[in-house]
Enzyme design. Structure first.
Site, PDB file in Angstrom:
ATOM      1  N   LYS A   1      16.829   7.140  -1.227  1.00 46.26           N
ATOM      2  CA  LYS A   1      16.167   8.324  -0.665  1.00 46.26           C
ATOM      3  C   LYS A   1      15.762   8.148   0.791  1.00 46.26           C
ATOM      4  CE  LYS A   1      12.950   8.547  -3.456  1.00 46.26           C
ATOM      5  NZ  LYS A   1      11.594   8.286  -3.450  1.00 46.26           N
TER       6      LYS A   1
ATOM      7  N   ARG B   1       5.580  14.704  -6.646  1.00 47.20           N
ATOM      8  CA  ARG B   1       5.891  13.694  -7.659  1.00 47.20           C
ATOM      9  C   ARG B   1       5.367  14.075  -9.026  1.00 47.20           C
ATOM     10  NH1 ARG B   1       6.568   8.944  -4.021  1.00 47.20           N
ATOM     11  NH2 ARG B   1       6.877   7.062  -5.220  1.00 47.20           N
TER      12      ARG B   1
ATOM     13  N   ARG C   1      15.895  -5.267  -2.239  1.00 44.91           N
ATOM     14  CA  ARG C   1      14.937  -4.785  -1.242  1.00 44.91           C
ATOM     15  C   ARG C   1      13.683  -5.661  -1.241  1.00 44.91           C
ATOM     16  NH1 ARG C   1      12.756   1.326  -1.544  1.00 44.91           N
ATOM     17  NH2 ARG C   1      11.178   0.483  -2.943  1.00 44.91           N
TER      18      ARG C   1
ATOM     19  N   ARG D   1       7.863  -5.961   0.143  1.00 44.11           N
ATOM     20  CA  ARG D   1       6.821  -4.968  -0.097  1.00 44.11           C
ATOM     21  C   ARG D   1       5.913  -5.401  -1.235  1.00 44.11           C
ATOM     22  NH1 ARG D   1       9.101   1.130  -0.294  1.00 44.11           N
ATOM     23  NH2 ARG D   1       7.598   1.193  -1.999  1.00 44.11           N
TER      24      ARG D   1
ATOM     25  N   ARG E   1       6.804   1.994 -11.660  1.00 43.75           N
ATOM     26  CA  ARG E   1       7.160   3.125 -10.794  1.00 43.75           C
ATOM     27  C   ARG E   1       8.360   3.883 -11.349  1.00 43.75           C
ATOM     28  NH1 ARG E   1       7.911  -0.441  -6.262  1.00 43.75           N
ATOM     29  NH2 ARG E   1       8.691   1.246  -4.968  1.00 43.75           N
TER      30      ARG E   1
HETATM   31  P1  AMP Z   1       7.268   5.284  -2.213  1.00 48.18           P
HETATM   32  O1  AMP Z   1       7.533   4.508  -0.978  1.00 48.18           O
HETATM   33  O2  AMP Z   1       7.643   6.742  -2.101  1.00 48.18           O
HETATM   34  O3  AMP Z   1       7.847   4.657  -3.451  1.00 48.18           O
HETATM   35  O4  AMP Z   1       5.686   5.303  -2.412  1.00 48.18           O
HETATM   36  C1  AMP Z   1       4.965   4.101  -2.547  1.00 48.18           C
HETATM   37  C2  AMP Z   1       3.673   4.358  -3.303  1.00 48.18           C
HETATM   38  O5  AMP Z   1       2.858   5.309  -2.582  1.00 48.18           O
HETATM   39  C3  AMP Z   1       3.844   4.967  -4.688  1.00 48.18           C
HETATM   40  O6  AMP Z   1       4.126   4.004  -5.684  1.00 48.18           O
HETATM   41  C4  AMP Z   1       2.469   5.619  -4.891  1.00 48.18           C
HETATM   42  O7  AMP Z   1       1.487   4.660  -5.191  1.00 48.18           O
HETATM   43  C5  AMP Z   1       2.181   6.162  -3.497  1.00 48.18           C
HETATM   44  N1  AMP Z   1       2.696   7.540  -3.324  1.00 48.18           N
HETATM   45  C6  AMP Z   1       3.712   7.952  -2.510  1.00 48.18           C
HETATM   46  N2  AMP Z   1       3.927   9.269  -2.632  1.00 48.18           N
HETATM   47  C7  AMP Z   1       3.022   9.717  -3.537  1.00 48.18           C
HETATM   48  C8  AMP Z   1       2.747  10.982  -4.114  1.00 48.18           C
HETATM   49  N3  AMP Z   1       3.462  12.073  -3.784  1.00 48.18           N
HETATM   50  N4  AMP Z   1       1.716  11.074  -5.007  1.00 48.18           N
HETATM   51  C9  AMP Z   1       0.989  10.000  -5.339  1.00 48.18           C
HETATM   52  N5  AMP Z   1       1.217   8.762  -4.862  1.00 48.18           N
HETATM   53  C10 AMP Z   1       2.222   8.613  -3.978  1.00 48.18           C
END
Ligand code: AMP
Length: 199
Positions: free
Chosen positions: A22, A97, A136, A142, A153
């Protein structure tokens, strides 16, 4: 011949499980369409790194792979979508989400007097995703790329996020794209699938 780069506005959401590519595809598309890619995960990570209050609130959730509470996330997205650089559009990566965030995004865009052009769903099977996420984790280190949080996740995605695509499909906004393949291959697949939605 017209192409998606000629689109006057482009308001897009990109969805897909962690590891589907993504972020990479959002960045490429953003460049092509000349609109910002807005990743809620990136905004949280920048705030955590910068030691802001938002970062401190978010970290206890992101570190475990849990969703940050909607009240925090929604306010952050409303603020970001109100900025000047999104007047011609945006690619929203990582939001919405869950169902409540879909409702909030509709409200935010309604208040701005605009609407979505398309919702892209990048698909990939779980084995491929786990292999990519392990790579990754090695490359980026990370905090939330441990085996346990990755699984958490992916589960949250399957339970709360994947079902949202049917709501967008019923609005004729959903564009499903196979996320397996070389980056440029997926990008051109995505561009072709998106074309009918942008004018
Ligand atoms: P990502 O890089 O999109 O996987 O986001 C990393 C982390 O940020 C996720 O595992 C959540 O803890 C938080 N996060 C990102 N986007 C959201 C969202 N729309 N709602 C809630 N938590 C989010």
């Amino acid at each position: 011949m017209s192409s998606i780069s000629d689109a006057v506005t482009a308001r897009l959401v990109i969805m897909g499980p962690q590891g589907a590519g993504k972020g990479t595809q959002a960045a490429l598309l953003a460049e092509r369409l000349d609109v910002p890619a807005i990743s809620t995960g990136d905004i949280f990570r920048a705030n955590i790194k910068g030691g802001t209050e938002l970062g401190r609130t978010a970290q206890s959730f992101t570190a475990k792979g849990e969703l940050v509470p909607d009240s925090v996330t929604n306010a952050m997205v409303r603020d970001r979508l109100g900025a000047d650089d999104v007047s011609r559009g945006f690619i929203l990566d990582g939001y919405p989400r869950n169902a409540a965030q879909v409702t909030e995004l509709d409200a935010i865009l309604g208040d701005l007097g605009v609407s979505l052009d398309a919702v892209i769903e990048l698909t990939a099977d779980r084995d491929e995703l786990l292999a990519r996420l392990a790579r990754r984790a090695e490359l980026e280190g990370r905090e939330d790329d441990t085996e346990e949080t990755i699984a958490r996740r992916l589960d949250i995605y399957a339970e709360q996020t994947a079902p949202l695509t049917s709501a967008y499909a019923s609005r004729d906004l959903l564009v499903q794209v196979d996320g397996i393949g070389a980056i440029d291959e997926v990008a051109s697949r995505l561009g072709a699938a998106l074309e009918p939605h942008l004018s």
